[in-house]
Design a protein around this motif. Structure first.
Motif, PDB file in Angstrom:
ATOM      1  N   THR A 116      -1.772   9.046   3.482  1.00 29.51           N
ATOM      2  CA  THR A 116      -2.424   7.997   4.271  1.00 29.51           C
ATOM      3  C   THR A 116      -1.384   7.139   4.983  1.00 29.51           C
ATOM      4  O   THR A 116      -1.502   6.854   6.186  1.00 29.51           O
ATOM      5  CB  THR A 116      -3.308   7.122   3.365  1.00 29.51           C
ATOM      6  N   VAL A 117      -0.355   6.739   4.239  1.00 25.37           N
ATOM      7  CA  VAL A 117       0.717   5.930   4.834  1.00 25.37           C
ATOM      8  C   VAL A 117       1.367   6.712   5.979  1.00 25.37           C
ATOM      9  O   VAL A 117       1.598   6.183   7.070  1.00 25.37           O
ATOM     10  CB  VAL A 117       1.770   5.557   3.764  1.00 25.37           C
ATOM     11  N   ALA A 118       1.634   8.002   5.717  1.00 25.61           N
ATOM     12  CA  ALA A 118       2.297   8.824   6.730  1.00 25.61           C
ATOM     13  C   ALA A 118       1.442   8.915   7.994  1.00 25.61           C
ATOM     14  O   ALA A 118       1.945   8.748   9.113  1.00 25.61           O
ATOM     15  CB  ALA A 118       2.562  10.219   6.167  1.00 25.61           C
ATOM     16  N   GLY A 119       0.149   9.157   7.822  1.00 28.17           N
ATOM     17  CA  GLY A 119      -0.753   9.280   8.963  1.00 28.17           C
ATOM     18  C   GLY A 119      -0.830   7.986   9.761  1.00 28.17           C
ATOM     19  O   GLY A 119      -0.689   7.973  10.988  1.00 28.17           O
TER      20      GLY A 119
ATOM     21  N   PRO B 293     -13.140   2.129   0.676  1.00 27.70           N
ATOM     22  CA  PRO B 293     -11.815   1.526   0.506  1.00 27.70           C
ATOM     23  C   PRO B 293     -10.911   1.631   1.740  1.00 27.70           C
ATOM     24  O   PRO B 293      -9.950   0.875   1.851  1.00 27.70           O
ATOM     25  CB  PRO B 293     -11.212   2.314  -0.667  1.00 27.70           C
ATOM     26  N   VAL B 294     -11.200   2.548   2.655  1.00 22.66           N
ATOM     27  CA  VAL B 294     -10.377   2.593   3.864  1.00 22.66           C
ATOM     28  C   VAL B 294     -11.147   2.142   5.097  1.00 22.66           C
ATOM     29  O   VAL B 294     -10.636   2.198   6.219  1.00 22.66           O
ATOM     30  CB  VAL B 294      -9.738   3.989   4.103  1.00 22.66           C
TER      31      VAL B 294
ATOM     32  N   GLY C  12      -2.726   2.857   0.185  1.00 25.20           N
ATOM     33  CA  GLY C  12      -1.835   3.353   1.230  1.00 25.20           C
ATOM     34  C   GLY C  12      -2.090   2.647   2.556  1.00 25.20           C
ATOM     35  O   GLY C  12      -1.167   2.269   3.270  1.00 25.20           O
ATOM     36  N   ARG C  13      -3.373   2.468   2.882  1.00 23.05           N
ATOM     37  CA  ARG C  13      -3.743   1.778   4.121  1.00 23.05           C
ATOM     38  C   ARG C  13      -3.175   0.361   4.155  1.00 23.05           C
ATOM     39  O   ARG C  13      -2.567  -0.077   5.138  1.00 23.05           O
ATOM     40  CB  ARG C  13      -5.283   1.755   4.215  1.00 23.05           C
ATOM     41  N   ILE C  14      -3.351  -0.376   3.038  1.00 22.46           N
ATOM     42  CA  ILE C  14      -2.858  -1.759   2.964  1.00 22.46           C
ATOM     43  C   ILE C  14      -1.340  -1.779   3.144  1.00 22.46           C
ATOM     44  O   ILE C  14      -0.793  -2.581   3.906  1.00 22.46           O
ATOM     45  CB  ILE C  14      -3.252  -2.371   1.593  1.00 22.46           C
ATOM     46  N   ALA C  15      -0.657  -0.871   2.448  1.00 19.86           N
ATOM     47  CA  ALA C  15       0.808  -0.832   2.547  1.00 19.86           C
ATOM     48  C   ALA C  15       1.248  -0.446   3.957  1.00 19.86           C
ATOM     49  O   ALA C  15       2.193  -1.022   4.493  1.00 19.86           O
ATOM     50  CB  ALA C  15       1.374   0.150   1.521  1.00 19.86           C
TER      51      ALA C  15
END
Lengths: 275, 466
Positions: B156-159, B56-57, B451-454
């Motif tokens: 994930t978003v933060a990273g 997924p990522v 999170g990656r998509i966002a």
């Protein structure tokens, strides 16, 4: 970290007041809301309803009675020391409305929680009679504050050492008999809230109580604080902590409060702390 | 060129079931370097790697595995970091059999390459003896992003966004970061030190983590914008426990799985009285439900001294939603299963403590909306199971604390946040959402995928506009 800026031992060291630096919480808190405090890394999360807030100074005030390991640990914290974690403000604020004659009934450290609610009810124009009770004169807290926050203060002690000799419900009955009471707010030990609610139900007077069941997260995530209200399960942390006193299942609440009685004893013993 | 010698999938050693069922140490012990290098050599380095499609990522799986085979471990972990900020976590809790390893070509004719174990190996190696060298970071953009919730999607978003040069602050309601990785998943499956070190890595990259911050109470989403944040990501999880709505459910000794696991994992009640939070240590424990959370609960109960730990599930073994590996681990440790049984009531004593559960036998009828065969009660089949602790692990719903306090945030009919699948955008300008608060309870890696998509969409917004 949340630093203690003022500390007072209110009744010979068993009831303690802390004023604590928590600007973000102080800015948002309303009467009736609570915080969760954790003293240190290994500490438990303890919910306490705020006794006061000072948004300008950025502080909140809590008043607690030393009843076990966690509160004994809190007592070790002096001015300049800090709680590791404080979370809040949590729970729904008190619904404040001008209704006319209001009676506020408080017992034990419940008086501390009742204080900002009483003050706010008076400020918006209610005629507030306040009835506070304690086992004995020397453990009665906040007499002057409650006098200032209400229009009429009545005091009861179980041993007759001060004010009326007897329970708050005796005085409440007198006041209810005179009629016209539109709302009763009762905050204190569960049996007190139970018997106040039983009495006001006979007089058909709306009654609000503030509950303090065992909690973990305080944000509706775990369901530890569930209480039966009107036959439905509610979470005190998000649906409360205030509920219609006539609908609460107090017996269930009392049993749930005893869930960890043995563990609490052991925890205190092994800590070497004293009550 | 000589034909490549066939190497068997390297087995990761585990603590023996009878030992591990009494401790909270991690169950699988990790691959040795020798075994990891050998395992890495099994990868065929496909030109069009199917495994990556299953991730997924989108981790460059053949890429990082090749670097392990070449014993370039620092380069390998940096390859993973390009797409995944939490490799030590994912190597442990991803359902690889359904994702990367499920698509592995080597797996068509035998065991797939142990991608999860390799990811875990290289992440652990970096954590324990790595250089501490950080991945490259873009120049500061001057944009501020608030991430609400420090679970897998929020981290994930933060990273991602901090690497792109944005200034990221994570808001966590609990006193420790990690969300479900810390309060939900037990120590024996995911040691908390690993989560904290992944968070510490993000902090080294420049992310600020604010614990004890309940967005919706301590501060509102609109106030975050007033404070100068340019974008807000909501990844608060599905934090509302479901109960069964049967009589006796408020007896002492009946917990939601959320409470039971939070006490044990986050509050470390398993180390009571060294830690102050207590937990009820049942001798005879029933867990309701058969998902991963139910397995975690039933296995935690064993470690807390249960003589009997039983799972009661209203469907049959074929419908069990937990990962096969989790069910296998639970059974090895002695967890018993009662299939086709539905709880109808809990019984208690005069102290209000739970003493038993009345169950009703079920049989499988026609498939329901979920495509699984619907359990139908068998009339008159009630029977009683004794227990002194019952854990309800039948799923979680959306916690309304933040959504009710936020104006302009559209929800679906079940009160989950409506977010665009391709971007994670919500109905509120500048606000994204992802993970369980959008999809309902799912997996760590799916939340990370969201999170990656966002994060990509937030970066576009901060660069070009809404």
């Amino acid at each position: 970290m949340f630093k203690i800026v003022e500390r007072e031992e209110m009744t010979g060291g068993t009831v303690i007041r802390n004023e604590i630096e928590a600007p973000l919480i102080a800015r948002k808190a309303r009467p009736g809301q609570f915080v969760i405090l954790k003293a240190n890394e290994t500490g438990e999360r303890i919910p306490l309803t705020m006794a006061d807030t000072n948004p300008e100074k950025g502080t909140i005030t809590i008043i607690y009675m030393v009843v076990g390991k966690s509160t004994a640990l809190f007592r070790e914290l002096k001015v300049g020391d800090a709680y590791q974690d404080i979370i809040g403000p949590l729970g729904a604020p008190t619904h404040l409305e001008k209704v006319g004659k209001v009676v506020c009934v408080g017992g034990g450290t419940g008086i501390a929680v009742l204080h900002p609610i009483t003050r706010a009810l008076k400020e918006i124009g209610n005629d507030v009679t306040c009835i506070v009770g304690a086992r004995s004169k020397d453990i009665l807290i906040m007499e002057d504050e409650m006098k200032n926050a209400s229009n009429d203060l009545r005091i009861c002690t179980d041993d007759g050492s001060y004010g009326h000799h007897g329970f708050v419900t005796d005085v409440l009955k007198e006041v209810l008999e005179k009629g016209d009471v539109k709302l009763v707010v009762a905050i204190g030990p569960v049996p007190m809230m139970k018997f106040v609610s039983k009495m006001t139900k006979e007089y058909n007077v709306k009654t609000m109580v503030s509950l303090n069941p065992i909690m973990v997260d305080g944000t509706g995530m775990c369901g530890c604080c569930r209480v039966s209200v009107g036959g439905e399960t509610k979470f005190a942390c998000v649906d409360g902590p205030e509920f219609d006193g006539h609908e609460v299942d107090y017996d269930e609440l009392m049993l749930r409060l005893l869930a960890y009685r043995e563990d609490e004893k052991r925890s205190l013993e092994e800590s070497g702390l004293q009550l | 060129m000589a034909k490549k010698e066939k190497i068997d999938r390297q087995i990761m050693p585990e603590q023996a079931p009878y030992i591990r069922a009494k401790n909270f140490e991690e169950v699988p012990l990790g691959l040795t370097q020798e075994a990891a290098v050998k395992e890495a050599q099994r990868c065929m380095q496909c030109k069009k790697p199917a495994c990556v499609e299953g991730c997924p990522v989108g981790v460059d799986i053949p890429g990082f595995i090749k670097l392990i085979a070449e014993e370039k471990f620092v380069k390998s972990i940096r390859k993973i970091w390009e797409k995944n900020a939490l490799p030590a976590v994912c190597g442990r809790v991803c359902p690889q059999e359904l994702q990367c390893e499920g698509k592995c070509i080597v797996g068509k004719k035998g065991d797939p390459v142990a991608i999860g174990n390799l990811e875990r190996f290289v992440a652990d190696k970096e954590r324990i003896s790595g250089t501490g060298e950080l991945p490259p970071k873009a120049a500061p953009t001057g944009k501020k992003v608030a991430v609400v919730g420090s679970g897998p999607s929020g981290l994930t978003v933060a990273g991602d966004l901090t690497l792109k040069g944005h200034q990221v602050t994570v808001f966590e309601a609990f006193h420790k970061p990690g969300g479900v990785l810390v309060y939900g998943i037990p120590e024996f499956r995911l040691p908390k030190d690993i989560v904290f070190s992944e968070v510490a890595f993000l902090e080294k990259l420049g992310v600020t983590v604010n614990c004890n911050a309940v967005v919706g109470r301590t501060v509102s989403v609109d106030e975050l914008f007033e404070e100068g944040y340019d974008a807000v990501y909501i990844g608060v999880g599905a934090g509302l426990p479901r109960f069964l709505n049967v009589p006796g459910e408020n007896l002492v000794g009946l917990f939601s799985a959320n409470e039971y696991l939070t006490r044990s994992n986050l509050m470390k009640a398993y180390r009571f009285p060294e830690y102050d939070t207590p937990i009820i240590r049942g001798k005879n424990v029933i867990t309701l439900g058969a998902g991963n959370v139910a397995m975690d609960s039933a296995r935690t109960a064993l470690r807390l001294g249960a003589e009997k730990s039983r799972i009661v599930y209203r469907r049959s073994r074929d419908e069990v939603p937990a990962r096969g590996a989790e069910v296998h681990h639970a059974e090895e440790e002695g967890v018993e299963f009662f299939f086709l049984t539905s709880p109808v009531e809990f019984k208690g004593n005069d102290q209000g403590r739970v003493t038993g559960m009345v169950g009703l036998k079920m049989e499988l009828g026609e498939p329901d909306d979920s495509g699984r065969r619907r359990p139908v009660p068998i009339e008159g089949s009630e029977f009683e199971l004794e227990c002194d602790l019952a854990i309800v692990a039948v799923g979680a719903g959306p916690n309304p604390l933040l959504t009710q306090a936020t104006e302009g945030l559209a929800l679906n009919r079940w009160d989950y946040i409506l977010a665009d699948e391709a971007t994670g955008k919500t109905s509120k300008k500048g606000v994204w959402a992802g993970g369980d608060i959008v999809t309902g309870s799912a997996t760590v890696i799916l939340a990370m995928g969201a999170g990656r998509i966002a994060a990509d969409s937030i970066h576009d917004y901060l660069t070009w506009g809404w």
